[in-house]
Design an enzyme around this catalytic site. Structure first.
Site, mmCIF file in Angstrom:
data_model
loop_
_atom_site.group_PDB
_atom_site.id
_atom_site.type_symbol
_atom_site.label_atom_id
_atom_site.label_comp_id
_atom_site.label_asym_id
_atom_site.label_seq_id
_atom_site.Cartn_x
_atom_site.Cartn_y
_atom_site.Cartn_z
ATOM 1 N N ILE A 1 0.816 -1.222 0.000
ATOM 2 C CA ILE A 1 0.000 0.000 0.000
ATOM 3 C C ILE A 1 0.849 1.272 0.000
ATOM 4 C CG2 ILE A 1 -1.985 -1.119 1.064
ATOM 5 C CD1 ILE A 1 -1.185 0.313 3.711
ATOM 6 N N GLN B 1 12.353 -2.394 9.475
ATOM 7 C CA GLN B 1 11.136 -3.201 9.534
ATOM 8 C C GLN B 1 10.041 -2.400 10.231
ATOM 9 O OE1 GLN B 1 11.558 -7.014 11.484
ATOM 10 N NE2 GLN B 1 9.538 -7.699 10.809
ATOM 11 N N HIS C 1 8.265 -10.795 5.910
ATOM 12 C CA HIS C 1 7.815 -10.585 4.538
ATOM 13 C C HIS C 1 8.985 -10.200 3.642
ATOM 14 C CE1 HIS C 1 7.471 -6.645 6.515
ATOM 15 N NE2 HIS C 1 7.573 -6.072 5.333
ATOM 16 N N HIS D 1 9.779 -8.009 0.154
ATOM 17 C CA HIS D 1 9.323 -7.030 -0.824
ATOM 18 C C HIS D 1 9.827 -7.478 -2.196
ATOM 19 C CE1 HIS D 1 8.329 -3.672 2.018
ATOM 20 N NE2 HIS D 1 9.133 -4.399 2.805
#
Length: 140
Positions: A27, A89, A95, A97
């Site tokens: 987002i 982070q 996660h 990217h």
């Protein structure tokens, strides 16, 4: 936040999903097509992710990077993990990217976080290598 996405209680722009991983658009992207790949099972960061989740997430990221390259015409791709608040982070669910890279700056807002071409001191580098190598030889 990411656990809420996995559970279906928070929205996302889903790109891909399998039994172990979920990929969705970031987002707050650094470039057009920037997305995240996560293991569905929670782990806070790179240091705590289960090996099988790390492998599945990395393989999913590679598959998606290939699609980003061909579908978006990306001229490069960065695969990035940020670990710990000092390591940038901001969401504490492991996660990766997947960041498409473009020469066209209207599509790519990323800048290098360091200046390449400034080699470190050879003796200091060798000492760091010795310390890390010794630590890796010790049993966990």
């Amino acid at each position: 936040m990411f656990c809420e996405i996995v559970a279906g209680r928070a929205p996302c722009d889903k790109v891909a999903e399998d039994a172990t991983t979920l990929a969705f658009m970031d987002i707050d992207p650094g470039s057009d097509g920037h997305l995240l790949v996560i293991p569905k099972r929670h782990s806070a960061d790179l240091l705590s992710v289960a090996p099988e989740d790390l492998v599945a997430t990395t393989l999913a990221a590679q598959r998606i990077a290939k699609a980003v390259h061909s579908q978006f015409g990306a001229e490069g791709v960065n695969l990035l993990n940020c670990n710990g608040d000092v390591g940038w982070q901001t969401v504490f669910h492991f996660h990766l990217h997947v960041i498409p890279r473009y020469r066209d700056k209207s599509k790519d807002r990323m800048e290098s976080p360091f200046e390449p071409g400034m080699p470190s001191d050879a003796d200091a580098r060798a000492q760091l290598a010795r310390l890390l190598s010794a630590a890796l030889r010790r049993p966990d």
